[in-house]
Design a protein around this motif. Structure first.
Motif, mmCIF file in Angstrom:
data_model
loop_
_atom_site.group_PDB
_atom_site.id
_atom_site.type_symbol
_atom_site.label_atom_id
_atom_site.label_comp_id
_atom_site.label_asym_id
_atom_site.label_seq_id
_atom_site.Cartn_x
_atom_site.Cartn_y
_atom_site.Cartn_z
ATOM 1 N N UNK A 139 -0.429 3.114 7.717
ATOM 2 C CA UNK A 139 -1.883 3.210 8.841
ATOM 3 C C UNK A 139 -2.886 3.351 8.008
ATOM 4 N N UNK A 140 -2.514 5.049 7.487
ATOM 5 C CA UNK A 140 -3.836 5.439 6.948
ATOM 6 C C UNK A 140 -4.443 4.686 5.692
ATOM 7 N N UNK A 141 -3.628 3.832 4.823
ATOM 8 C CA UNK A 141 -4.241 3.231 3.893
ATOM 9 C C UNK A 141 -5.065 2.146 4.530
ATOM 10 N N UNK A 142 -4.575 1.450 5.630
ATOM 11 C CA UNK A 142 -5.579 0.220 5.891
ATOM 12 C C UNK A 142 -6.483 1.141 7.022
ATOM 13 N N UNK A 143 -6.476 2.146 7.693
ATOM 14 C CA UNK A 143 -7.699 2.991 8.296
ATOM 15 C C UNK A 143 -8.854 3.384 7.348
ATOM 16 N N UNK A 144 -7.890 3.780 6.500
ATOM 17 C CA UNK A 144 -9.329 3.807 4.934
ATOM 18 C C UNK A 144 -10.205 2.440 4.447
ATOM 19 N N UNK A 145 -9.384 1.800 4.388
ATOM 20 C CA UNK A 145 -9.466 0.015 4.128
ATOM 21 C C UNK A 145 -10.990 -0.505 5.031
ATOM 22 N N UNK A 146 -10.003 -0.465 6.601
ATOM 23 C CA UNK A 146 -11.434 -0.771 7.356
ATOM 24 C C UNK A 146 -12.244 0.479 7.978
ATOM 25 N N UNK A 147 -11.438 1.364 8.600
ATOM 26 C CA UNK A 147 -12.747 2.018 8.708
ATOM 27 C C UNK A 147 -13.569 3.292 7.026
ATOM 28 N N UNK A 148 -13.064 3.944 6.628
ATOM 29 C CA UNK A 148 -14.163 4.406 5.664
ATOM 30 C C UNK A 148 -14.405 3.509 5.169
ATOM 31 N N UNK A 149 -14.371 2.575 4.467
ATOM 32 C CA UNK A 149 -15.338 1.875 3.651
ATOM 33 C C UNK A 149 -15.620 0.398 4.294
ATOM 34 N N UNK A 150 -15.214 -0.175 5.326
ATOM 35 C CA UNK A 150 -15.973 -1.051 6.306
ATOM 36 C C UNK A 150 -15.396 -2.833 6.067
ATOM 37 N N UNK A 151 -14.476 -1.856 5.625
ATOM 38 C CA UNK A 151 -13.879 -3.682 4.908
ATOM 39 C C UNK A 151 -12.509 -4.119 5.689
ATOM 40 N N UNK A 152 -12.163 -5.187 6.032
ATOM 41 C CA UNK A 152 -11.065 -6.396 7.202
ATOM 42 C C UNK A 152 -9.901 -6.459 5.666
ATOM 43 N N UNK A 153 -8.345 -6.113 6.424
ATOM 44 C CA UNK A 153 -7.625 -6.022 5.721
ATOM 45 C C UNK A 153 -6.434 -7.780 6.241
ATOM 46 N N UNK A 154 -6.671 -7.974 5.249
ATOM 47 C CA UNK A 154 -5.866 -9.817 5.922
ATOM 48 C C UNK A 154 -4.140 -9.736 5.905
ATOM 49 N N UNK A 155 -3.634 -9.399 6.201
ATOM 50 C CA UNK A 155 -2.010 -9.293 5.911
ATOM 51 C C UNK A 155 -1.544 -10.704 5.394
ATOM 52 N N UNK A 156 -0.693 -11.360 4.474
ATOM 53 C CA UNK A 156 -0.490 -12.209 4.921
ATOM 54 C C UNK A 156 1.182 -11.982 5.278
ATOM 55 N N UNK B 233 0.608 -1.143 0.061
ATOM 56 C CA UNK B 233 -0.129 -0.237 0.401
ATOM 57 C C UNK B 233 0.454 0.938 0.152
ATOM 58 N N UNK B 234 1.921 1.478 0.789
ATOM 59 C CA UNK B 234 3.279 2.244 0.756
ATOM 60 C C UNK B 234 4.386 1.958 1.373
ATOM 61 N N UNK B 235 5.541 2.903 1.221
ATOM 62 C CA UNK B 235 6.563 2.049 2.111
ATOM 63 C C UNK B 235 6.671 2.759 3.286
ATOM 64 N N UNK B 236 6.179 4.160 3.262
ATOM 65 C CA UNK B 236 6.021 5.140 4.663
ATOM 66 C C UNK B 236 4.862 4.529 5.351
ATOM 67 N N UNK B 237 4.964 4.171 6.598
ATOM 68 C CA UNK B 237 4.022 3.548 8.001
ATOM 69 C C UNK B 237 3.204 3.777 8.116
ATOM 70 N N UNK B 238 3.145 5.334 8.514
ATOM 71 C CA UNK B 238 2.551 6.256 8.238
ATOM 72 C C UNK B 238 1.509 5.820 7.677
ATOM 73 N N UNK B 239 1.990 5.982 6.029
ATOM 74 C CA UNK B 239 0.784 6.110 5.191
ATOM 75 C C UNK B 239 0.494 4.475 5.398
#
Length: 103
Positions: free
Chosen positions: A81-98, A73-79
């Motif tokens: 986390x922002x992408x994770x929050x967008x997926x989980x909070x804004x869209x309401x989807x669960x993010x699975x990381x392998x 999603x991004x190389x920078x840790x802050x970004x």
């Protein structure tokens, strides 16, 4: 479940993409999901793969996203986390990381 990955800038793209996609499919199956589609950033004709995935989620019953790692999603840790929050909070989807979840 939808998958998301970012192509590596290395020259072995086809093999690497196939390997990552296979890993996503295996993980999804172990968790009881069907990997319906993988959105690939950096693939020819895939400009805006993340936004296409988001729109795909909004227009479907899919509520789970899988990725090899947050780096996709991004190389920078802050970004990341922002992408994770967008997926989980804004869209309401669960993010699975392998990464780190071998089974």
């Amino acid at each position: 479940m939808f998958g998301y990955l970012r192509r590596s800038p290395s020259g072995e793209e086809a093999d690497e993409d196939h390997s990552m996609q296979s890993e996503l499919e295996s993980y999804a199956q172990r968790e009881g999901f069907v990997l319906e589609r993988v959105f690939t950033e950096g693939a020819p004709g895939s400009e805006g793969a993340f936004f296409a995935m988001v729109e795909g989620i909004k227009g479907s019953d899919v509520k789970n996203v899988i990725a090899p790692s947050l780096w996709h999603f991004a190389r920078l840790p802050g970004l990341q986390e922002a992408m994770r929050q967008h997926i989980e909070r804004e869209i309401g989807a669960r993010l699975w990381i392998v990464q780190g979840a071998r089974g």
